[in-house]
Design a protein around this motif. Structure first.
Motif, short mmCIF file in Angstrom:
data_model
loop_
_atom_site.label_atom_id
_atom_site.label_comp_id
_atom_site.label_asym_id
_atom_site.label_seq_id
_atom_site.Cartn_x
_atom_site.Cartn_y
_atom_site.Cartn_z
N HIS A 7 -2.69 -1.39 3.49
CA HIS A 7 -1.53 -1.51 2.60
C HIS A 7 -0.66 -0.27 2.81
N HIS A 9 3.68 0.76 3.83
CA HIS A 9 5.03 0.23 4.07
C HIS A 9 5.70 1.01 5.19
N PHE A 34 7.74 -5.90 0.47
CA PHE A 34 7.85 -4.96 -0.64
C PHE A 34 9.28 -4.87 -1.14
N GLU A 106 3.00 -8.69 -1.25
CA GLU A 106 2.25 -8.49 -2.43
C GLU A 106 2.95 -9.17 -3.58
N SER A 225 -0.83 2.68 0.49
CA SER A 225 0.43 2.19 -0.08
C SER A 225 1.61 3.10 0.25
#
Ligand code: ZN
Length: 311
Positions: A7, A9, A34, A106, A225
Motif C-alpha cells: 500500500h 502511492h 487514491f 481502496e 501508505s
C-alpha cells in the motif's frame, strides 16, 4: 530480506524513492487508487489517473527493478461528490480487469455518510461480480465502528473474508479483523495510523496461534501508505529491522513484510513471485508512449550511490 509494500502511492513519490526502496529490498509494490488532495472536477481526470496506474507508473517502477501492481476504485472521500461519483463508478469495470490490477480499492468509509455507504456497496457488488479481491480503507475517525461496518457490508455482499484486506488497523480493531478471518493490514505512517514500535508489539502479541486455532501472524500485513503527506516509503523495511532488533522471529517478520501480502494478492493470479524472481532485463532507454524514465540522464542508473555526487 525481500519486502513487498502492498500500500503505497507512488504517483506522489519521485524516481529517487524507487532507487532507495530497491536498495532496501523492496521488490514489489501495490498502489491503490487514491484521493489526490486537489478535488477533481470531472470523470476524465479519473480516467487519466487510472490509466497512469496501469500504465506509466507500472513502467516507471519496472525501470528500477520494482514490480508495480495497483488497485482500482473510488476513494470514500470522493464518493461525497455524488454526480461525479456516479460517473466514476461507470469507469471502474474498464480498468478493473487490466493487467496488474489486484483488487478493487481502496474503498470504504471516511465520514461514514450515506453517499459513502452507497458507493462502497456498489463497488463491493462489482468486486463480487468480477470475483476480485477488495482493499478496505478504514476511517481515521470512528475507526472501530467503520471497520466493523465495512466487514459487515463485505459479508452482506457475499465476499469471503479471505478475499478482503482491511487496512489502517490499530490496536482497537485488530482483534475483530483477525477474529472474523479477514486480512489485517497496518499502515506505518508518522503521527497517525500506526507507529513502527507499536507494530512490533502487535506482531509480538498476535504472532501466535490464537485460542480459536488460527495462525494470526499469517494474516497480518505491514505497509507504508506513503503518499503526498509527510510519510516514509521505507516504512516496511525499517519496521522489519526494528522487529528483528526487538526479538521477533525472522519467520514472522518475513510473513508480515513479504509473504502475507503475496499470499493475499496472488489469489488474483495477477501477482506472483516469479514476476520479481525472474524479472525481465531493465533497459532505461525503453519507452512508454514515447517517453523514457530518463530526464536527460544517461541510462543505467541502478543505485543511490550514482547520485552521491552531482558534478
Ligand atoms: Zn492509501
Amino acid at each position: 530480506m525481500m519486502f513487498i509494500d502492498p500500500h503505497i502511492h507512488m504517483c506522489s513519490r519521485t524516481t529517487y524513492d524507487y532507487l532507495v526502496m530497491r536498495e532496501y529490498g523492496i521488490v514489489a509494490v501495490i498502489e491503490p487508487a487514491f484521493w489526490l488532495g486537489q478535488p477533481r472536477t470531472n470523470a476524465g481526470t479519473f480516467k487519466d489517473y487510472f490509466s497512469s496506474l496501469v500504465g506509466w507508473e507500472r513502467f516507471r517502477a519496472s525501470q528500477f527493478g520494482i514490480q508495480h501492481y495497483c488497485t482500482i476504485g473510488l476513494n470514500p472521500k470522493e464518493a461525497n461528490n455524488e454526480a461525479l461519483a456516479a460517473e466514476v463508478i461507470e469507469l471502474l469495470p474498464l480498468y478493473a480487469c487490466k493487467e496488474g490490477v489486484v483488487a478493487i480499492g481502496e474503498i470504504g468509509y471516511d465520514d461514514m455518510t450515506e453517499a459513502e455507504d452507497k458507493y462502497f456497496c456498489q463497488q463491493l457488488a462489482l468486486a463480487k461480480e468480477l470475483d476480485m479481491l477488495v482493499l478496505i480503507h478504514t476511517p481515521h475517525r470512528n475507526k472501530k465502528a467503520g471497520a466493523s461496518q465495512s466487514m459487515d457490508r463485505c459479508i452482506e455482499y457475499g465476499l469471503d473474508p479471505s478475499q478482503v484486506v482491511i487496512d489502517h488497523n490499530n490496536e482497537e480493531t485488530v482483534e475483530e479483523v483477525l477474529g472474523r478471518g479477514f486480512w489485517a493490514a497496518f499502515t506505518i505512517y508518522p503521527q497517525t495510523k500506526m507507529g513502527n514500535a507499536r507494530m512490533v508489539e502487535v506482531v509480538r502479541k498476535y504472532g501466535c496461534v490464537s485460542a480459536a486455532g488460527r495462525d494470526n501472524v499469517r494474516r497480518i500485513i505491514v505497509d507504508s501508505s506513503a503518499d503526498w503527506g509527510i510519510s516514509d516509503p521505507l516504512a516496511v523495511p525499517k519496521t522489519a529491522q526494528l522487529m528483528l532488533d526487538r526479538g521477533i522471529p525472522e519467520e514472522h517478520v518475513r510473513a508480515v513484510c513479504y509473504e502475507n501480502a503475496l499470499a493475499a494478492y496472488s489469489q488474483t493470479g495477477q501477482m506472483k513471485a516469479s514476476d520479481w524472481l525472474n524479472p525481465q532485463s531493465v533497459d532505461q532507454r525503453q519507452m512508454f508512449s514515447g517517453n523514457s524514465v530518463l530526464r536527460g540522464q544517461e541510462p543505467g542508473i541502478k543505485s543511490v550511490s550514482d547520485y552521491v555526487l552531482i558534478e
